[in-house]
Design an enzyme around this catalytic site. Sequence first.
Site, PDB file in Angstrom:
ATOM      1  N   GLU A   1       0.958  -1.406   0.551  1.00  0.00           N
ATOM      2  CA  GLU A   1      -0.247   0.139  -0.283  1.00  0.00           C
ATOM      3  C   GLU A   1       0.779   1.499   0.868  1.00  0.00           C
ATOM      4  OE1 GLU A   1      -2.231   2.559   3.195  1.00  0.00           O
ATOM      5  OE2 GLU A   1      -2.100   0.643   3.803  1.00  0.00           O
TER       6      GLU A   1
ATOM      7  N   ASP B   1       0.893   3.648  -3.096  1.00  0.00           N
ATOM      8  CA  ASP B   1       0.069   5.331  -3.138  1.00  0.00           C
ATOM      9  C   ASP B   1       1.923   6.257  -3.943  1.00  0.00           C
ATOM     10  OD1 ASP B   1      -0.579   7.303  -1.763  1.00  0.00           O
ATOM     11  OD2 ASP B   1       0.999   7.883  -1.274  1.00  0.00           O
TER      12      ASP B   1
ATOM     13  N   ASP C   1      -6.677   1.132   0.038  1.00  0.00           N
ATOM     14  CA  ASP C   1      -5.850   0.857   0.836  1.00  0.00           C
ATOM     15  C   ASP C   1      -5.427  -0.604  -0.420  1.00  0.00           C
ATOM     16  OD1 ASP C   1      -5.609   2.858   2.676  1.00  0.00           O
ATOM     17  OD2 ASP C   1      -5.503   1.164   4.273  1.00  0.00           O
TER      18      ASP C   1
ATOM     19  N   GLU D   1      -4.347   0.387  -3.615  1.00  0.00           N
ATOM     20  CA  GLU D   1      -3.187   1.254  -3.923  1.00  0.00           C
ATOM     21  C   GLU D   1      -2.138   0.173  -3.839  1.00  0.00           C
ATOM     22  OE1 GLU D   1      -3.915   5.786  -1.466  1.00  0.00           O
ATOM     23  OE2 GLU D   1      -3.151   4.229  -0.611  1.00  0.00           O
TER      24      GLU D   1
END
Length: 225
Positions: free
Chosen positions: A45, A49, A118, A121
């Site tokens: 995650e 991002d 989450d 990502e």
Amino acid sequence: MKLSADHKAFEQRIGYKFRHPELLIRALTHGSVSSATRPDNQRLEFLGDRVLGLVMATALLEKDKTATEGQLAPRFNALVRKETCADVAREVDLGAVLRLGRSEMMSGGRRKQALLGDAMEAVIAAVYRDTGFEEAQAMILRLWGDRIHKVEDDARDPKTALQEWAQARGQKPPSYVELSRSGPDHAPVFTIQVRLASGETADATAGNKRQAEQDAARKLLGSLS
């Protein structure tokens, strides 16, 4: 490692077939079900991002070559925020393949915005680790689709936009009323109603009051326009 039929169906929905299936499994594993031999998706995650941010920053610069940093920043935030990631996750039904512990499943984890955002990502990072940036970029641009072209509208804060709409028509600012709160203390769910002095209303439900208010304002703006 072999993928299940559900995982293969998910690959079709995102338009990407993994060379290393274990990366997809890890991306879909929440901390509530992780163990020493079954790592969760938090590190992916974190990476995803950053990959998403680079893709969107590049896309925005290419889309509008004259935009200032002040114009680009809210557009960027609208494209990479958790709410947008969760919306994309819902469109590809990520929740159906998300691996959760019993407590998270019982509290509706497959529908929670934070968990879906989450995991989306993490999937991005899994693709990046599997074959590199270009494949991850292609998947992101495909899944985000028209959001990039319509981002000027999405970049505006919906509560601010609704207040401006009301004030332009001589109305008082919108009011927000909590209709209900449900779920356990550690994972509450709020239903908020936004009301205009002229009588229009809209309801929205989310895991925190602020998000429910934003969603309600966005919904009401959509009906007004």
